[in-house]
Design a protein around this motif. Structure first.
Motif, PDB file in Angstrom:
ATOM      1  N   LEU A  78     -10.312   0.738 -10.620  1.00  0.00           N
ATOM      2  CA  LEU A  78     -10.579   1.996  -9.896  1.00  0.00           C
ATOM      3  C   LEU A  78     -10.807   1.736  -8.414  1.00  0.00           C
ATOM      4  N   ALA A  79     -11.551   0.673  -8.098  1.00  0.00           N
ATOM      5  CA  ALA A  79     -11.809   0.356  -6.687  1.00  0.00           C
ATOM      6  C   ALA A  79     -10.505   0.028  -5.963  1.00  0.00           C
ATOM      7  N   VAL A  80      -9.621  -0.731  -6.619  1.00  0.00           N
ATOM      8  CA  VAL A  80      -8.332  -1.065  -6.007  1.00  0.00           C
ATOM      9  C   VAL A  80      -7.520   0.204  -5.756  1.00  0.00           C
ATOM     10  N   VAL A  81      -7.449   1.073  -6.751  1.00  0.00           N
ATOM     11  CA  VAL A  81      -6.694   2.329  -6.589  1.00  0.00           C
ATOM     12  C   VAL A  81      -7.273   3.160  -5.448  1.00  0.00           C
ATOM     13  N   LYS A  82      -8.593   3.282  -5.412  1.00  0.00           N
ATOM     14  CA  LYS A  82      -9.234   4.092  -4.362  1.00  0.00           C
ATOM     15  C   LYS A  82      -8.984   3.503  -2.978  1.00  0.00           C
ATOM     16  N   CYS A  83      -9.033   2.175  -2.883  1.00  0.00           N
ATOM     17  CA  CYS A  83      -8.793   1.537  -1.585  1.00  0.00           C
ATOM     18  C   CYS A  83      -7.327   1.655  -1.151  1.00  0.00           C
ATOM     19  N   VAL A  95       0.826  -1.207   0.000  1.00  0.00           N
ATOM     20  CA  VAL A  95       0.000   0.000   0.000  1.00  0.00           C
ATOM     21  C   VAL A  95       0.865   1.264   0.000  1.00  0.00           C
ATOM     22  N   SER A  96       1.872   1.329   0.871  1.00  0.00           N
ATOM     23  CA  SER A  96       2.677   2.560   0.941  1.00  0.00           C
ATOM     24  C   SER A  96       3.494   2.751  -0.340  1.00  0.00           C
ATOM     25  N   HIS A  97       3.956   1.655  -0.925  1.00  0.00           N
ATOM     26  CA  HIS A  97       4.666   1.723  -2.205  1.00  0.00           C
ATOM     27  C   HIS A  97       3.738   2.296  -3.288  1.00  0.00           C
ATOM     28  N   LEU A  98       2.516   1.756  -3.384  1.00  0.00           N
ATOM     29  CA  LEU A  98       1.605   2.193  -4.446  1.00  0.00           C
ATOM     30  C   LEU A  98       1.197   3.654  -4.280  1.00  0.00           C
ATOM     31  N   ARG A  99       1.057   4.116  -3.062  1.00  0.00           N
ATOM     32  CA  ARG A  99       0.727   5.538  -2.870  1.00  0.00           C
ATOM     33  C   ARG A  99       1.818   6.426  -3.465  1.00  0.00           C
ATOM     34  N   ARG A 100       3.069   6.013  -3.298  1.00  0.00           N
ATOM     35  CA  ARG A 100       4.190   6.754  -3.889  1.00  0.00           C
ATOM     36  C   ARG A 100       4.171   6.603  -5.418  1.00  0.00           C
ATOM     37  N   GLU A 154      -6.208   7.305 -11.903  1.00  0.00           N
ATOM     38  CA  GLU A 154      -7.640   7.051 -12.125  1.00  0.00           C
ATOM     39  C   GLU A 154      -8.086   7.529 -13.506  1.00  0.00           C
ATOM     40  N   GLU A 155      -7.539   8.684 -13.949  1.00  0.00           N
ATOM     41  CA  GLU A 155      -7.932   9.230 -15.260  1.00  0.00           C
ATOM     42  C   GLU A 155      -7.498   8.299 -16.383  1.00  0.00           C
TER      43      GLU A 155
END
Length: 321
Positions: free
Chosen positions: A238-243, A203-208, A222-223
């Motif tokens: 999109l749901a995975v990215v948002k979560c 999760v922290s990796h993907l946020r970066r 998302e775009e």
């Protein structure tokens, strides 16, 4: 599984399962039902306590509490009360079972649950599914889905997301570039790259990675997903990215769209309110207020009615204005 403390429903004290069982029996006995008593008890006890009440109910009266609720109540109110009575550990497995049974699959339910649950929760769901239904959840899901949508579900079902143990900036840069080349730079999207990276990195990796992606491409991820993919795969990505960004924000949005516009998606409203009431509904309320210019409480009040509304408002636990 971790103890959650951001729910709106906590253990009731002083708790007396026997007294609650007696009050519920009285509320449903004879002509007419005292719905107020039913909803007050069931929305203010936590799930573990509701199970004790059901057990006392059977001991005292030789009757099944859920069967009595089903025969005495109707409509959305009945659905909500019966959902509250489902043992917490089985809630998600049951929802998935019903999403993949019979004609047509409810992709929305598969997406919501598998995108939002932690790896530990997903492992638990798989075990419970096997025990309760004597079937393999992954087999059931692959039998009813196809294509890249199916593949991302299978990746999520493995529950092997990297643990959060510090972020390697070089890998962040690399993943962001791979996603950029797979999405924005290519005719046709290389969906597999999106599936692997979004389904397995921490999760922290993907946020970066999402921040870096924005820097490289000038777009939010998302775009790109919105433009380059469609249908069930798009919704799941999109749901995975948002979560990954924020589970409470994802559920705030899910609740908002379950009530926005004409008609209400009551199944989603009930499922989210019940499943998050002991987990993070306080955080969901905060995100809701921040993102939608009104409180969850106000929207439920405006969009529902009767005992159903009363019970949902109790679960909501308060207004944020």
């Amino acid at each position: 599984l971790p103890k959650h403390t951001r729910g709106t429903v906590a253990a009731f004290a002083p708790f007396d399962a026997r007294a609650d069982a007696e009050a519920l029996r009285k509320a449903m006995k004879g002509m007419g039902t005292d719905e107020e008593t039913v909803l007050t008890i069931l929305t203010t006890r936590n799930n573990a306590q509701r199970q004790e009440i059901a057990s006392s109910f059977k001991t005292l009266f030789g009757r099944d509490l859920v069967d009595d609720l089903k025969s005495e109540l109707t409509g959305k109110f009945e659905t909500l009360m019966v959902s509250l009575m489902r043992p917490a550990y089985i809630f998600d497995a049951h929802a998935l079972k019903h999403a993949i049974k019979g004609a047509g699959t409810n992709e929305k339910v598969l997406t919501e649950i598998l995108a939002s649950r932690t790896p530990a929760e997903v492992q638990n769901i798989k075990q419970v599914y096997q025990q309760e239904y004597e079937a393999n959840l992954e087999d059931k899901i692959t039998g009813e889905t196809s294509g890249h949508f199916q593949r991302l579900l299978v990746v999520l079902l493995q529950a092997n997301r990297d643990p959060d143990v510090g972020v390697d900036e070089a890998l962040v840069e690399q993943d962001a570039q791979v996603l950029f080349r797979a999405g924005e730079l290519k005719w046709g999207t290389d969906e597999e790259k999106f599936i692997t990276i979004l389904g397995t990195r921490s999760v922290s990796h993907l946020r970066r990675v999402f921040d870096k992606y924005m820097t490289i491409s000038g777009f939010q991820i998302e775009e790109t997903i919105d433009r380059e993919t469609s249908g069930d795969l798009e919704k799941l990505l999109l749901a995975v990215v948002k979560c990954i960004r924020s589970v409470p924000a994802y559920f705030a949005e899910t609740l908002y769209y379950s009530m926005k516009g004409a008609g209400t998606d009551d199944d989603t409203l009930i499922r989210v309110m019940v499943s998050r009431s002991e987990v993070d509904l306080l955080d969901i309320r905060r995100e809701f207020r921040k993102n939608f210019a009104k409180s969850l409480y106000q929207m439920i009040q405006k969009d529902t009615s009767g005992d159903y509304r009363k019970a949902l408002l109790r679960l909501c636990g308060g207004d944020d204005d």
